[in-house]
Design a protein around this motif. Sequence first.
Motif, PDB file in Angstrom:
ATOM      1  N   ALA B  96      63.408  61.353  34.072  1.00 34.09           N
ATOM      2  CA  ALA B  96      63.884  60.571  34.012  1.00 34.09           C
ATOM      3  C   ALA B  96      63.014  59.277  34.193  1.00 34.09           C
ATOM      4  O   ALA B  96      62.354  59.026  33.860  1.00 34.09           O
ATOM      5  N   ALA B  98      61.963  58.359  36.856  1.00 34.71           N
ATOM      6  CA  ALA B  98      61.069  58.433  38.461  1.00 34.71           C
ATOM      7  C   ALA B  98      59.613  59.046  37.509  1.00 34.71           C
ATOM      8  O   ALA B  98      60.785  59.869  36.239  1.00 34.71           O
ATOM      9  N   GLY B 100      57.988  61.830  38.630  1.00 34.10           N
ATOM     10  CA  GLY B 100      57.566  63.473  38.876  1.00 34.10           C
ATOM     11  C   GLY B 100      56.560  63.549  38.509  1.00 34.10           C
ATOM     12  O   GLY B 100      55.731  64.538  38.641  1.00 34.10           O
ATOM     13  N   LEU B 101      55.463  62.684  39.504  1.00 32.00           N
ATOM     14  CA  LEU B 101      54.190  63.209  39.418  1.00 32.00           C
ATOM     15  C   LEU B 101      54.029  63.055  41.399  1.00 32.00           C
ATOM     16  O   LEU B 101      54.574  62.394  41.662  1.00 32.00           O
ATOM     17  N   LYS B 102      53.008  63.959  41.553  1.00 36.16           N
ATOM     18  CA  LYS B 102      52.561  63.647  43.087  1.00 36.16           C
ATOM     19  C   LYS B 102      51.452  62.352  43.039  1.00 36.16           C
ATOM     20  O   LYS B 102      50.128  63.226  42.638  1.00 36.16           O
ATOM     21  N   PRO B 104      48.527  62.326  45.212  1.00 35.20           N
ATOM     22  CA  PRO B 104      48.243  62.330  46.082  1.00 35.20           C
ATOM     23  C   PRO B 104      47.147  63.392  45.055  1.00 35.20           C
ATOM     24  O   PRO B 104      46.200  63.686  44.981  1.00 35.20           O
ATOM     25  N   LEU B 105      47.951  64.286  43.616  1.00 39.48           N
ATOM     26  CA  LEU B 105      47.599  64.839  42.974  1.00 39.48           C
ATOM     27  C   LEU B 105      46.600  64.260  41.821  1.00 39.48           C
ATOM     28  O   LEU B 105      47.409  63.266  41.017  1.00 39.48           O
ATOM     29  N   GLU B 109      45.895  68.367  37.754  1.00 34.83           N
ATOM     30  CA  GLU B 109      46.790  68.580  39.003  1.00 34.83           C
ATOM     31  C   GLU B 109      48.020  68.950  38.799  1.00 34.83           C
ATOM     32  O   GLU B 109      49.140  69.683  37.840  1.00 34.83           O
ATOM     33  N   PHE B 113      50.624  72.199  37.390  1.00 33.82           N
ATOM     34  CA  PHE B 113      51.238  72.196  37.999  1.00 33.82           C
ATOM     35  C   PHE B 113      52.699  72.464  37.197  1.00 33.82           C
ATOM     36  O   PHE B 113      53.423  73.369  36.983  1.00 33.82           O
ATOM     37  N   TRP B 114      53.517  71.472  35.909  1.00 33.28           N
ATOM     38  CA  TRP B 114      54.611  71.508  35.068  1.00 33.28           C
ATOM     39  C   TRP B 114      54.269  72.783  34.847  1.00 33.28           C
ATOM     40  O   TRP B 114      55.147  73.331  33.882  1.00 33.28           O
ATOM     41  N   ARG B 161      54.209  65.464  30.175  1.00 29.63           N
ATOM     42  CA  ARG B 161      55.012  66.821  30.640  1.00 29.63           C
ATOM     43  C   ARG B 161      54.889  67.400  29.875  1.00 29.63           C
ATOM     44  O   ARG B 161      55.311  68.537  29.545  1.00 29.63           O
TER      45      ARG B 161
END
Lengths: 223, 223
Positions: B96, B98, B100-102, B104-105, B109, B113-114, B161
């Motif tokens: 999309a 956005a 979809g990433l954090k 602070p990581l 990482e 996670f994904w 991803r």
Amino acid sequence: MTSPLLALFLRDLRVARRIGGSATMGVVFFLVMVSIAPFAIGPDPNLLARIGPAILWIAALLASLLCLDRLFQADLEDGSLDLFHLGRAPLELAVLVKCAAHWVTTGLPLTLAAPFLGLMLQQEEMALAAVTATLLAGTPALTLIGAIGAATTVTLRRGGLLMALLVLPLTIPVLIFGVSAAEAASGGTVSFFAPFAILCAISLASLALCPFAAAAALRHSGE
Amino acid sequence: MTDDPHHRSRPHAARAFALRLRVEELAVARGGRRVIAGLGFSLESGEALIVTGRNGAGKSTLLRALAGLLPRLAGRIAIEGAQEGEETLALLHYLAHADGLKAPLTARENLEFWAQFLGGEPDRRSLEPKEALERVGLAHLSETQVAMLSAGQKRRIALARLLVVFRPLWLLDEPTSALDAASRARLARLMTEHRALGGMIVAATHEPLGLEDARELALGKNS
């Protein structure tokens, strides 16, 4: 290979640790609330000892609410929330896992801080133990009920206040039984275990029901 | 930046698994307004579909509906040829606006996670996070916090991803946004390789993507 839900749990813990803040803020807010109460009520030790459990519970309730509004909003903003739908784990379980991680980073520190703050309110040992036990049993319910509010208001820019209005009435049972169990331990007329058992029951019921409600609210948030 | 020194062709998957995305009589509303009505198309393994149309024509709405994030008013979306019990949503990637990433990581990482959250059965077409970062030319930034990266670099991690878990259908919403020329060329190559592995691509875009013999779907012509 880590399971999807464990990965989510560890991710949320790691994010919370990197950002810092959430746990500390909650505990500091808790500390401030508890320390201003004697200024408002007066320094009468007997009075403080009697209403101490109630002050601790109200402070813990407000502190846990304070931290809740970002529970799903951060994931909405960075796009993760959309991707949770595409995972192999059901959204309900993802919500539950997020609540668990949130409780570990906010509810648990509050519970651990409670006995120290209780000392400021003239609580005896039995009462300290009882307040801590009731918070341990009750804060999961606060997080889970709050998750419904957080999920409902996730798309609202200033949803924090609305969330508090939605969630606070729902937490009244938790407050009633939490405080009555805690007060019973410091010499009340009722036994400790009856309200404590109901408190545990509320937490377990929230555990079973709230993830469904919160996940349903999140599904509609994308529309 | 060198142009992907680690590039190596992935083993060609057997063409045996032929999938077909079939959309019939699709109608989707957003905010009470019917944005898409009576839309139908089908897409087979190895094919790509470019969705074009003016702003507000419903490109993003179509992709969100395909990703199961918007309810359908009418019609059917199905991926035919999938194994028994495979859910449609577990067969697609959604990119999309956005990422979809954090923040602070680190990049690694986030991808790990994904990979764990979205991944199911081990698939030899899925890449390791490190390898996926090499493919988007960001291997040197794998240990950098995402907060420190530029918009284009974040976009490339979001593209990585799609590589860490192989899913046959890619839904790309403006995949080239914030990408520079070299990264666009890299994206075109990734998409070509994905199609060679039997994947399907539905991309909404205003810009040429460098896809060979892609079909085009123009939205909003008849409204």
